[in-house]
Design a protein around this motif. Structure first.
Motif: not given
Length: 438
Positions: A180-186
């Motif tokens: 949730e904190l890093f949406p879209g991060d691999a």
């Protein structure tokens, strides 16, 4: 890093590619609890007793104002109809969590304006504001069962600490919070798969503190989960406040993620305290005093790794909790005073020739009080947004806003003629002053 204290852990040489040398020494923390055990001096015992009393005072204050409350994960609920008949603790909790997320983000250099955070469309304004909003949502996930006290997937041991249900994934909520904190991060939602260095901006991996090798992280986190919750918990005899201190240190030292360890680690403080039955943790924002003492915070964590100074870290942590409790009590009392002052001011508007304030039982009086209730949860508004949220017409809300501006309760804060924003200056100012880490 310097040669570590054997009490804290050991250095392990690991092969590495892409750097100036072929191997690096990673730090592997020793299992908790510390060995030799914590030294409970008279001073440490006195500080622990003092902080427990300050947290108990905060809990008692909330009980008195709300007529009793209970905590379940992210929510705070009144258990009786006392104190003006308003369940303001849930609003206070939400504001506190926003404040905690804002301060925790600021510790990492992500600074968002408090008024902007309170705006109903805050996530659309700036990336730093959106990042704080994501941390609030991540914290909500982190505090869901089985991590929370009385959660349907958790159960409490005799000491009040939640225990894991057999077969549950102890870090599923943590991984969901990271995603949730890093949406879209691999790499979001998973433990790191690369070697990292932790140090001042611009420092090289050769000069920084190097946390455990990624191959060691799963086992270390599994061990931390057992320490944190299992029925054979080796921290069981220790006070929950000390357990929270040790677990936060261990998490930050393992550094299981590529990014977000500090923010999620500070959210874990709240999770641990709530799961241990410390209800006042629902009302505190420990990252605010941490932000005010940011250098001391990192120095105390480093002193454990380098000198094995667990006692110094625990004393620092207790000081942070005590300051958090004092500050929360100050704001809690202040919100009630601000509410009473605002109520008197808005009721005096439109008093007519008699000079008597409007009655709370009149239609106009009830509408004003209902609008005050709305503003307590939403102290920065736009008229169109408020009208939609309240199910009222634009002219009706405009008239209410004008009355509240005349009373000195609301103030326009943009200086624009269109898309104007109005803030409850007394309430926003109270929370903003608290952000300074009193």
């Amino acid at each position: 890093m310097r040669t570590p204290s054997p009490r804290a852990g050991t250095l392990r040489s690991r092969p590495v590619e892409g750097f100036s040398r072929t191997t690096v020494e990673t730090f592997v923390p020793a299992p908790l609890p510390p060995d030799p055990p914590l030294e409970f001096t008279r001073e440490l015992h006195a500080e622990l007793t003092d902080v427990r009393a300050r947290l108990a005072y905060l809990e008692g204050l909330a009980e008195g104002l709300a007529g009793g409350f209970e905590v379940d994960a992210f929510n705070v609920r009144r258990t009786s109809g006392k104190a003006e008949g308003r369940d303001f603790l849930t609003t206070f909790r939400r504001m506190t969590m926003l404040r905690e997320a804002g301060a925790s983000s600021a510790v990492e250099g992500i600074r968002a304006d408090w008024t902007a955070l309170l705006h109903p469309n805050a996530s659309e304004d700036k990336e730093d504001v959106a990042a704080v909003g994501r941390l609030v949502r991540a914290t909500e996930l982190l505090l869901e069962p089985p991590f929370s006290q009385n959660g349907q997937n958790g159960q409490n041991g005799q000491d009040g600490r939640a225990e894991w249900i057999e077969g549950s994934d102890p870090w599923s909520a943590l991984l969901a919070a990271h995603a949730e904190l890093f949406p879209g991060d691999a790499g979001a939602g998973a433990f790191r798969r690369e070697l990292v260095g932790v140090g001042p901006r611009g420092s090289s991996i050769e000069s920084a503190y190097i946390p455990p090798h990624p191959d060691d992280v799963p086992a270390l986190m599994k061990d931390l989960a057992r320490t944190d919750r299992s029925g054979t918990d080796p921290l069981g005899p220790l006070d929950p406040l000390i357990c929270a201190a040790l677990i936060h240190y261990q998490f930050e030292t393992i550094h299981p993620f590529r990014d977000g360890n500090g923010r999620l680690g500070r959210a874990l403080i709240l999770r641990e305290l709530l799961a241990s039955g410390v209800r006042a943790a629902a009302l505190i924002a420990p990252s605010v005093p941490i932000l005010a003492r940011r250098g001391d915070y990192y120095a105390a964590l480093t002193a454990v790794r380098e000198r094995g100074d667990f006692e110094g870290w625990v004393r620092f942590f207790l000081d942070i909790l005590g300051r958090s409790a004092d500050e929360a009590a100050w704001i809690l009392r202040g919100t009630r005073a601000v509410r009473r002052e605002a109520e008197a001011a808005v009721m005096a508007v439109g008093a007519g020739e008699s000079g008597r304030p409007e009655s709370a039982s009149s239609a106009a009086g009830r509408r004003k009080l209902a609008f005050l209730d709305f503003l307590e949860a939403n102290p920065v508004i736009e008229i169109g947004w408020a009208a939609k949220a309240l199910g009222l017409s634009f002219p009706t809300v405009t008239a209410l806003v004008e009355a509240f501006v005349e009373a000195g309760v609301l103030r326009e804060v943009t200086g624009r003629r269109r898309s104007r924003r109005f803030a409850w200056v007394g309430l926003v100012g109270l929370w903003e002053e608290g952000m300074g880490g009193r």
